[in-house]
Design an enzyme around this catalytic site. Sequence first.
Site, short mmCIF file in Angstrom:
data_model
loop_
_atom_site.label_atom_id
_atom_site.label_comp_id
_atom_site.label_asym_id
_atom_site.label_seq_id
_atom_site.Cartn_x
_atom_site.Cartn_y
_atom_site.Cartn_z
N LYS A 71 0.89 -1.13 -0.01
CA LYS A 71 0.07 -0.09 -0.01
C LYS A 71 0.91 1.28 -0.16
O LYS A 71 0.28 2.29 -0.72
CB LYS A 71 -0.96 0.04 1.44
N ASP A 108 -10.02 2.60 2.85
CA ASP A 108 -10.04 1.84 4.24
C ASP A 108 -10.99 2.57 5.51
O ASP A 108 -11.66 2.30 6.13
CB ASP A 108 -8.59 1.75 4.48
#
Length: 281
Positions: A71, A108
């Site tokens: 990420k 997220d």
Amino acid sequence: MADPRKYRLAGLIGDPVFQSRSPMIHRHWLREHDIAGDYVLLHVSADRLEQALRGLPALGFAGCNVTIPHKEAAARIVDRLDATAQRMGAVNLVVVEADGSLSGSNTDGFGFIESLRDGKPDWRADAGPAVVLGAGGAARSVVVSLLEQGATEIRLINRTRARADQLAAELGKAVSVLDWSARAAALAGAALLVNATNQGMTGQATLDLALDALPTAALVCDIVYNPLLPDLLVAASARGNPVVGGLGMLLHQARPAFAAWWGVMPEVSPDLRASVEATIA
Ligand code: NAP
């Protein structure tokens, strides 16, 4: 019927990816919205990440999700980041633009906040102090999203204090750091408790936390979703606290990704939730 001439792909890049539930979630929505496409797992090693991302336009991808451990690296590779991805320093959503360039976002935090609202529709970030345990990637998305929602006091606590100090230094004065040994006392007066460590996950020890000081009205969230009801939530529920598990975060983070690739914002239906739960229970 879906138009096969418009067939495109999306997928998940990570290492490993085999255990992911994302194909199940996205294929459910592709069917529901009659879209010609598929969502595939792409096991990519760190040294091939840039090549893999740059190959997406040629391979007919609308974009991809990115997961552990890529990420942060993906955030450095894409051509532009939105404000949330910049604050998170991490990308979990890549969109292939019409000119073949890559845009990075992070959903997220959206998933986390939506999951809290599922559990407690009148939840507000400014209702009182939040205690967040952990200082890894997941804790960062939790803290950034709470701040974006207007949280005014976040008590951040991590086993390795230096990691929490570093995170707090980036995020401003609403975030204060306490020692791991002070975690039980830090619950006094809290309106929200979030476990963003890996403790309580299948294969890990139970989170070692006495809840006595936590007000019973406080919302307790454990972002661990395997098991569906970690020991922390069993204990919190037994003393009357409202609780939220981690599955909602997983399901809701997928929604803006689907919307970005296919132009339709999907919903987390009871059917979808039940079929994903069945793979965990
Ligand atoms: P990470 O970056 O590896 O961070 C792990 C965290 O757990 C760190 O804060 C670490 O503290 C702490 N920890 C590890 N062992 C510990 C112990 N024995 N005692 C106390 N703390 C301990 O992992 P992550 O990506 O942030 O993920 C954390 C958890 O969130 C995982 O369980 C993951 O499955 C879950 N998650 C859920 C979702 C969802 O959609 N629901 C999304 C992302 C992640 P140190 O810094 O001291 O090592």
